[in-house]
Design a protein around this motif. Structure first.
Motif, PDB file in Angstrom:
ATOM      1  N   ASN A  50       0.720  -1.213   0.083  1.00  0.00           N
ATOM      2  CA  ASN A  50       0.040  -0.067  -0.195  1.00  0.00           C
ATOM      3  C   ASN A  50       0.753   1.239   0.106  1.00  0.00           C
ATOM      4  OD1 ASN A  50       0.733  -0.350   2.689  1.00  0.00           O
ATOM      5  ND2 ASN A  50      -0.870   0.612   3.589  1.00  0.00           N
ATOM      6  N   LEU A  51       1.959   1.293   0.466  1.00  0.00           N
ATOM      7  CA  LEU A  51       3.099   2.397   0.570  1.00  0.00           C
ATOM      8  C   LEU A  51       4.158   2.012  -0.453  1.00  0.00           C
ATOM      9  CD1 LEU A  51       3.180   3.309   4.369  1.00  0.00           C
ATOM     10  CD2 LEU A  51       1.901   4.407   2.372  1.00  0.00           C
ATOM     11  N   ASP A  52       4.129   1.037  -1.253  1.00  0.00           N
ATOM     12  CA  ASP A  52       5.114   0.566  -2.344  1.00  0.00           C
ATOM     13  C   ASP A  52       6.487   1.148  -1.752  1.00  0.00           C
ATOM     14  OD1 ASP A  52       6.089  -0.163  -4.760  1.00  0.00           O
ATOM     15  OD2 ASP A  52       6.286   2.283  -5.419  1.00  0.00           O
ATOM     16  N   ARG A  53       6.860   0.230  -0.631  1.00  0.00           N
ATOM     17  CA  ARG A  53       8.055   0.328  -0.121  1.00  0.00           C
ATOM     18  C   ARG A  53       8.635  -0.900   0.456  1.00  0.00           C
ATOM     19  NH1 ARG A  53       7.039   4.039   5.561  1.00  0.00           N
ATOM     20  NH2 ARG A  53       5.982   2.372   6.241  1.00  0.00           N
ATOM     21  N   TYR A  54       9.778  -0.993   0.614  1.00  0.00           N
ATOM     22  CA  TYR A  54      10.519  -2.214   1.377  1.00  0.00           C
ATOM     23  C   TYR A  54      10.636  -1.588   2.900  1.00  0.00           C
ATOM     24  CZ  TYR A  54      11.052  -4.726  -2.752  1.00  0.00           C
ATOM     25  OH  TYR A  54      10.928  -5.011  -4.141  1.00  0.00           O
ATOM     26  N   VAL A  55      10.531  -2.815   3.701  1.00  0.00           N
ATOM     27  CA  VAL A  55      10.782  -2.546   5.222  1.00  0.00           C
ATOM     28  C   VAL A  55      11.654  -3.843   5.850  1.00  0.00           C
ATOM     29  CG1 VAL A  55       8.654  -1.493   5.597  1.00  0.00           C
ATOM     30  CG2 VAL A  55       8.838  -3.888   5.792  1.00  0.00           C
ATOM     31  N   ALA A  56      12.187  -3.448   6.775  1.00  0.00           N
ATOM     32  CA  ALA A  56      12.880  -4.581   7.794  1.00  0.00           C
ATOM     33  C   ALA A  56      11.752  -5.272   8.818  1.00  0.00           C
ATOM     34  CB  ALA A  56      14.141  -4.221   8.151  1.00  0.00           C
TER      35      ALA A  56
END
Length: 354
Positions: A50-56
């Motif tokens: 939904n935010l088009d991002r990668y996270v750890a």
């Protein structure tokens, strides 16, 4: 969105359940790959559509989820740490529990850790080492002002972004683990013995000065390429921190200027009252020692921002300009604070779902 280069340390493991998480989802986060592991957790790279991002995503050992004391402490500490918003603190986006999997969702950093950098370069140039320690001290200052002591300051908990920012991670993890009912401890303190203060290693109460000690040991490591005290077992290392003097000759052999050596010695003083009492005091000492050593901070101006940044005079101070009076007062006279603001467009959105 294209995957960024992965510089997290890869470590092998034998937990088939955790390996099976790849391709699955935890909440709204789709697990992409396993990118690291340690004694307290396994780290995965995940994608948030939904935010088009990668996270750890840091997944804690399964047995913790069955410990009610741990779960209570985990929720309390995660909420407290998630409120820390600072350019030098790794942002917590979310946390949760799913099918006995306890996890923390954090900002994904693509530059590896200070530990990785030291493994490659061994010792760092003095200005670079001091720059990183000032950034770490700024992050610690934010936490300390909110009543949070890190308790596990070490190179592995310092993430490096490719634009030069250092971000502290794993705030409060050691505190969460203290008091859990199923924990096997080494000695009486929880942390990393190579960087642990004497009071923490002997199970005494700790405050911000314990973090300052640990940061001093990290600075020693950065300047010499090794930690000051080593032994075959953690207990012996703790005893050395308690009783043996800091081997200052290692700093001299490495060519560390005397003013910097003096700051390291005070940071790592055995008694808390003999150390710098606040990170503000420490930052002032580090910047003064760098000036006294006729050294300057590495330049890390952001692209497109140099024309908007204040000019420096020959002493490294902000050049005279009446328009900068307010900035000078706000920054407490430290160019560092002006330089460390996130560049425009740095998206550090907080999503705390509780």
């Amino acid at each position: 969105m294209q995957p960024s280069e992965n510089l997290y340390p890869r470590q092998s493991g034998n937990n088939d359940d955790l390996n099976a998480l790849t391709g699955r989802s935890l909440g709204q986060f789709r697990i992409v790959e396993r990118i690291g592991a340690g004694g307290m957790a396994t780290v995965f790279k995940a994608y948030q559509p939904n935010l088009d991002r990668y996270v750890a995503i840091k997944v804690l050992p399964a047995y913790h989820a069955r410990d009610p004391v741990f779960v209570k402490r985990f929720v309390q500490e995660a909420r407290a740490v998630a409120k820390l918003v600072h350019p030098n603190i790794l942002q917590i986006h979310d946390f949760g529990e799913q099918e006995n999997i306890t996890y923390i969702v954090m900002e994904y950093v693509d530059g590896g850790t200070l530990k990785d950098r030291l493994n490659v370069k061994r010792a760092l140039p003095v200005p670079e080492a001091v720059d990183y320690m000032i950034q770490a001290a700024e992050g610690l200052n934010c936490a300390h002002n909110h009543g949070i002591v890190h308790r596990d300051v070490k190179p592995a908990n310092m993430l490096l972004r490719k634009d030069g920012y250092l971000l502290l991670s794993d705030f409060g993890i050691a505190k969460i683990l203290e008091g859990t009912t199923n924990l096997t401890r080494v000695g009486t303190g929880i942390g990393t013995p190579q960087y642990m203060s004497p009071e923490q290693g002997t199970g005494q109460p700790v405050d911000r000065r314990s973090d300052i000690y640990s940061l001093g040991i990290v600075l020693f490591h950065c300047l010499t390429g090794r930690v000051p005290f080593t032994a075959e077992n953690p207990l012996t290392i703790t005893v050395k921190h308690l009783n043996e003097p800091l081997p200052l000759e290692m700093l001299r052999v490495a060519g560390v200027p005397t003013p910097i050596e003096q700051v390291v010695a005070r940071m790592a003083a055995k008694a808390p009252q003999d150390r710098y009492q606040t990170t503000d005091e420490l930052i002032t000492a580090l910047t003064s020692a760098l000036t006294a050593s006729q050294l300057s901070m590495p330049s890390r101006w952001r692209p497109g921002m140099s024309s908007a940044m204040p000019r420096l005079d020959a002493q490294g101070q902000i050049a005279a300009d009446p328009r900068l009076a307010l900035l000078r007062a706000w920054g407490r006279g430290r160019v560092f604070l002006l330089r460390r603001h996130p560049p425009p467009g740095n998206n550090r959105v907080i999503h705390n779902n509780w």
